[in-house]
Design a protein around this motif. Sequence first.
Motif, PDB file in Angstrom:
ATOM      1  N   TYR A 181      -4.619   6.694  -2.288  1.00  0.00           N
ATOM      2  CA  TYR A 181      -4.131   5.437  -1.732  1.00  0.00           C
ATOM      3  C   TYR A 181      -4.105   4.391  -2.848  1.00  0.00           C
ATOM      4  CZ  TYR A 181      -4.403   7.514   2.845  1.00  0.00           C
ATOM      5  OH  TYR A 181      -4.199   8.337   3.936  1.00  0.00           O
ATOM      6  N   ARG A 187       0.769   5.713  -0.363  1.00  0.00           N
ATOM      7  CA  ARG A 187      -0.027   6.932  -0.310  1.00  0.00           C
ATOM      8  C   ARG A 187       0.680   8.016  -1.116  1.00  0.00           C
ATOM      9  NH1 ARG A 187      -1.348   8.811   5.333  1.00  0.00           N
ATOM     10  NH2 ARG A 187       0.784   9.591   5.386  1.00  0.00           N
ATOM     11  N   PRO A 205       4.298   8.545  -4.968  1.00  0.00           N
ATOM     12  CA  PRO A 205       3.765   7.671  -3.910  1.00  0.00           C
ATOM     13  C   PRO A 205       4.855   7.280  -2.913  1.00  0.00           C
ATOM     14  CG  PRO A 205       3.066   6.928  -6.088  1.00  0.00           C
ATOM     15  CD  PRO A 205       4.115   7.961  -6.300  1.00  0.00           C
ATOM     16  N   ASP A 248      -4.511  12.782   6.393  1.00  0.00           N
ATOM     17  CA  ASP A 248      -4.660  11.490   5.714  1.00  0.00           C
ATOM     18  C   ASP A 248      -5.119  11.679   4.269  1.00  0.00           C
ATOM     19  OD1 ASP A 248      -6.106  10.151   8.734  1.00  0.00           O
ATOM     20  OD2 ASP A 248      -4.015  10.060   8.054  1.00  0.00           O
ATOM     21  N   TRP A 277       0.854  -1.186   0.000  1.00  0.00           N
ATOM     22  CA  TRP A 277       0.000   0.000   0.000  1.00  0.00           C
ATOM     23  C   TRP A 277       0.892   1.238   0.000  1.00  0.00           C
ATOM     24  CZ3 TRP A 277      -5.212   0.293  -0.542  1.00  0.00           C
ATOM     25  CH2 TRP A 277      -5.968  -0.882  -0.348  1.00  0.00           C
ATOM     26  N   GLU A 322       0.536  12.085  -2.068  1.00  0.00           N
ATOM     27  CA  GLU A 322       0.001  13.417  -1.811  1.00  0.00           C
ATOM     28  C   GLU A 322       0.199  14.260  -3.064  1.00  0.00           C
ATOM     29  OE1 GLU A 322       1.467  15.019   1.820  1.00  0.00           O
ATOM     30  OE2 GLU A 322       1.125  13.169   2.931  1.00  0.00           O
TER      31      GLU A 322
END
Lengths: 114, 109
Positions: B87, B36, B43, B83, B34, B38
């Motif tokens: 994703y 993330r 990533p 958060d 996984w 922004e």
Amino acid sequence: SAVISQKPSRDICQRGTSLTIQCQVDSQVTMMFWYRQQPGQSLTLIATANQGSEATYESGFVIDKFPISRPNLTFSTLTVSNMSPEDSSIYLCSVGGVANEKLFFGSGTQLSVL
Amino acid sequence: TQLLEQSPQFLSIQEGENLTVYCNSSSVFSSLQWYRQEPGEGPVLLVTVVTGGEVKKLKRLTFQFGDARKDSSLHITAAQPGDTGLYLCAELTGNQFYFGTGTSLTVIP
């Protein structure tokens, strides 16, 4: 970890021209990867760039459109040739970890083609 | 390459709420990651899961790998504006990483 410098960070280009994106890594890496991320979407692998051999392209991507150079273990370039508005995307350079167990990414190049 | 489907595609929630994001495939994963992302950045890896049934926690994030290794979930407890991001699940096939369709999360203060 690996620190990746990618430039330019963004560019606006005219239809029919070409842009070369540079990717510099702070350590020697065997494999470098180029991804495309269209607006609001996920990442699509364009090709894998190995030093000393031709890049390996994924289905839907060809060398004439996206020529790649890999002159040494810390540097690679991706050229987007004969651009059209459909090429407007973020282009990301990445490298694998020591055992290729994860990816480190540059900040990307945001390309807009008018 | 197998198709990694993520759901939902978009998610907008209030600060403090909980949420779950899913990653599914028709084939078995060797391992799953996984990430993330922004805005304006590449990533960043959050976690790698390898064993069927595995559960990993990273502060308010809980990652689960399905028993059959064909699905995974990411649960965020008490979401915060920090958060917010895209994703992505990803699978290593050979020497290449292939990414899921992505879930764009917005946490509203």
